[in-house]
Design a protein around this motif. Structure first.
Motif, PDB file in Angstrom:
ATOM      1  N   THR A 175      30.008 -35.421 -43.114  1.00  0.00           N
ATOM      2  CA  THR A 175      31.429 -35.164 -42.855  1.00  0.00           C
ATOM      3  C   THR A 175      31.956 -34.022 -43.726  1.00  0.00           C
ATOM      4  O   THR A 175      31.293 -33.584 -44.659  1.00  0.00           O
ATOM      5  N   LEU A 176      33.161 -33.582 -43.424  1.00  0.00           N
ATOM      6  CA  LEU A 176      33.849 -32.587 -44.252  1.00  0.00           C
ATOM      7  C   LEU A 176      33.931 -33.133 -45.668  1.00  0.00           C
ATOM      8  O   LEU A 176      34.365 -34.267 -45.873  1.00  0.00           O
ATOM      9  N   GLY A 177      33.525 -32.330 -46.649  1.00  0.00           N
ATOM     10  CA  GLY A 177      33.582 -32.774 -48.036  1.00  0.00           C
ATOM     11  C   GLY A 177      32.388 -33.590 -48.480  1.00  0.00           C
ATOM     12  O   GLY A 177      32.358 -34.103 -49.606  1.00  0.00           O
ATOM     13  N   ALA A 178      31.389 -33.727 -47.627  1.00  0.00           N
ATOM     14  CA  ALA A 178      30.203 -34.507 -47.990  1.00  0.00           C
ATOM     15  C   ALA A 178      29.409 -33.825 -49.102  1.00  0.00           C
ATOM     16  O   ALA A 178      28.767 -34.491 -49.921  1.00  0.00           O
ATOM     17  N   ARG A 191      26.684 -39.610 -53.345  1.00  0.00           N
ATOM     18  CA  ARG A 191      26.164 -39.197 -52.038  1.00  0.00           C
ATOM     19  C   ARG A 191      24.722 -39.664 -51.898  1.00  0.00           C
ATOM     20  O   ARG A 191      23.940 -39.543 -52.852  1.00  0.00           O
ATOM     21  N   GLU A 240      25.285 -25.488 -41.852  1.00  0.00           N
ATOM     22  CA  GLU A 240      26.248 -26.592 -41.831  1.00  0.00           C
ATOM     23  C   GLU A 240      26.796 -26.714 -40.414  1.00  0.00           C
ATOM     24  O   GLU A 240      27.025 -25.723 -39.752  1.00  0.00           O
ATOM     25  N   ALA A 248      22.649 -38.666 -55.217  1.00  0.00           N
ATOM     26  CA  ALA A 248      23.307 -37.650 -56.051  1.00  0.00           C
ATOM     27  C   ALA A 248      24.648 -38.239 -56.470  1.00  0.00           C
ATOM     28  O   ALA A 248      25.534 -38.431 -55.647  1.00  0.00           O
ATOM     29  N   HIS A 249      24.771 -38.532 -57.768  1.00  0.00           N
ATOM     30  CA  HIS A 249      25.958 -39.258 -58.249  1.00  0.00           C
ATOM     31  C   HIS A 249      27.158 -38.352 -58.494  1.00  0.00           C
ATOM     32  O   HIS A 249      28.277 -38.827 -58.588  1.00  0.00           O
ATOM     33  N   ASP A 250      26.912 -37.055 -58.658  1.00  0.00           N
ATOM     34  CA  ASP A 250      28.031 -36.136 -58.886  1.00  0.00           C
ATOM     35  C   ASP A 250      27.668 -34.740 -58.387  1.00  0.00           C
ATOM     36  O   ASP A 250      26.576 -34.521 -57.845  1.00  0.00           O
ATOM     37  N   MET A 299      24.132 -32.857 -57.067  1.00  0.00           N
ATOM     38  CA  MET A 299      24.058 -32.274 -55.723  1.00  0.00           C
ATOM     39  C   MET A 299      23.475 -30.859 -55.791  1.00  0.00           C
ATOM     40  O   MET A 299      22.622 -30.485 -54.976  1.00  0.00           O
ATOM     41  N   LYS A 358      27.818 -30.379 -48.400  1.00  0.00           N
ATOM     42  CA  LYS A 358      26.863 -29.439 -47.793  1.00  0.00           C
ATOM     43  C   LYS A 358      26.891 -28.086 -48.500  1.00  0.00           C
ATOM     44  O   LYS A 358      25.857 -27.508 -48.810  1.00  0.00           O
ATOM     45  N   THR A 359      28.103 -27.591 -48.767  1.00  0.00           N
ATOM     46  CA  THR A 359      28.219 -26.296 -49.437  1.00  0.00           C
ATOM     47  C   THR A 359      27.805 -26.397 -50.898  1.00  0.00           C
ATOM     48  O   THR A 359      27.182 -25.482 -51.447  1.00  0.00           O
ATOM     49  N   THR A 360      28.103 -27.520 -51.527  1.00  0.00           N
ATOM     50  CA  THR A 360      27.711 -27.726 -52.933  1.00  0.00           C
ATOM     51  C   THR A 360      26.197 -27.663 -53.071  1.00  0.00           C
ATOM     52  O   THR A 360      25.652 -26.986 -53.957  1.00  0.00           O
TER      53      THR A 360
HETATM   54  P1  ADP Z   1      31.112 -29.769 -47.323  1.00  0.00           P
HETATM   55  O1  ADP Z   1      30.495 -28.400 -47.390  1.00  0.00           O
HETATM   56  O2  ADP Z   1      30.123 -30.808 -46.887  1.00  0.00           O
HETATM   57  O3  ADP Z   1      32.356 -29.822 -46.519  1.00  0.00           O
HETATM   58  P2  ADP Z   1      31.707 -29.297 -50.119  1.00  0.00           P
HETATM   59  O4  ADP Z   1      30.389 -29.102 -50.780  1.00  0.00           O
HETATM   60  O5  ADP Z   1      32.505 -28.097 -49.818  1.00  0.00           O
HETATM   61  O6  ADP Z   1      31.490 -30.206 -48.811  1.00  0.00           O
HETATM   62  O7  ADP Z   1      32.657 -30.218 -50.974  1.00  0.00           O
HETATM   63  C1  ADP Z   1      32.238 -31.445 -51.439  1.00  0.00           C
HETATM   64  C2  ADP Z   1      33.222 -31.958 -52.443  1.00  0.00           C
HETATM   65  O8  ADP Z   1      32.666 -33.143 -52.973  1.00  0.00           O
HETATM   66  C3  ADP Z   1      33.404 -31.021 -53.625  1.00  0.00           C
HETATM   67  O9  ADP Z   1      34.704 -31.221 -54.142  1.00  0.00           O
HETATM   68  C4  ADP Z   1      32.374 -31.476 -54.630  1.00  0.00           C
HETATM   69  O10 ADP Z   1      32.758 -31.284 -55.964  1.00  0.00           O
HETATM   70  C5  ADP Z   1      32.261 -32.941 -54.319  1.00  0.00           C
HETATM   71  N1  ADP Z   1      30.888 -33.422 -54.439  1.00  0.00           N
HETATM   72  C6  ADP Z   1      29.766 -32.764 -54.067  1.00  0.00           C
HETATM   73  N2  ADP Z   1      28.678 -33.500 -54.271  1.00  0.00           N
HETATM   74  C7  ADP Z   1      29.118 -34.673 -54.797  1.00  0.00           C
HETATM   75  C8  ADP Z   1      28.456 -35.871 -55.222  1.00  0.00           C
HETATM   76  N3  ADP Z   1      27.118 -36.003 -55.135  1.00  0.00           N
HETATM   77  N4  ADP Z   1      29.222 -36.895 -55.668  1.00  0.00           N
HETATM   78  C9  ADP Z   1      30.551 -36.753 -55.726  1.00  0.00           C
HETATM   79  N5  ADP Z   1      31.239 -35.651 -55.357  1.00  0.00           N
HETATM   80  C10 ADP Z   1      30.527 -34.616 -54.891  1.00  0.00           C
END
Ligand code: ADP
Ligand code: MG
Length: 153
Positions: free
Chosen positions: A36-39, A133, A108, A8-10, A14, A41-43
């Motif tokens: 990890t945090l920011g990976a 990702r 998560e 998933a490139h963006d 995702m 998961k919520t997206t």
């Molecule tokens: P988590 O729930 O894992 O902590 P979030 O989904 O809250 O992560 O946040 C992930 C962040 O990374 C968001 O800012 C989102 O825009 C960004 N993001 C999500 N998926 C990708 C992706 N495939 N490539 C780059 N950035 C992404």
């Protein structure tokens, strides 16, 4: 054990992966989301929950532990156990009420659940890589196997 790797490139990619996962699990099931945090998961969860008919916002259940969605396609319960200090809190919040056969559970930080969670049908490991990702889906039940076999290319 079946494994499926998806890039998933963006953020949009995702959400699309989440939509596809939801379509692959029409009868519900249990999905562990790891990374990890920011990976993302919520997206990914947002994509899945919207695809199942939720029109509004999808907020992170970091502070509430769970966000329930009663959708026409069946209930989706989105958990985030990051802030959980003691798995006992899950008993107190009545977590077992969410473990219904028709529900789709997204979790998560499942590693914080301390054995109180149902076994997953699918485990998703999200790795942060230079290209975005890398999503590794692992099927851990017959239902999970069937879902990965249905996952749209
Ligand atoms: P988590 O729930 O894992 O902590 P979030 O989904 O809250 O992560 O946040 C992930 C962040 O990374 C968001 O800012 C989102 O825009 C960004 N993001 C999500 N998926 C990708 C992706 N495939 N490539 C780059 N950035 C992404
Ligand atoms: Mg999150």
């Amino acid at each position: 054990m079946t494994e499926l790797v998806v890039m998933a490139h963006d953020e949009a990619a995702m959400e699309l992966a989440g939509r596809k996962l939801g379509e692959s699990l029409p009868d519900g099931g249990v999905v562990y989301l790891q990374g990890t945090l920011g990976a993302g998961k919520t997206t990914l969860s947002r994509g899945l929950i919207r695809a199942r008919g939720h029109a509004g916002a999808v907020k992170s259940p970091t502070y509430t532990l769970v966000e329930p969605y009663e959708l026409t396609d069946g209930p989706v319960y989105h958990f985030d156990l990051y802030r959980l200090r003691d798995p006992e809190e899950l008993e107190l919040m009545g977590i077992r009420d969410y473990f219904t056969p028709e529900a789709l559970l997204l979790v998560e930080w499942p590693e914080k659940g301390g054995g109180l969670l149902p076994n997953p049908d699918i485990q998703l490991e999200i790795a942060v890589v230079p290209e975005g990702r890398r999503l590794t889906f692992t099927a851990l039940s017959n239902r999970g196997q069937a879902a990965l076999a249905r996952f749209p290319a």
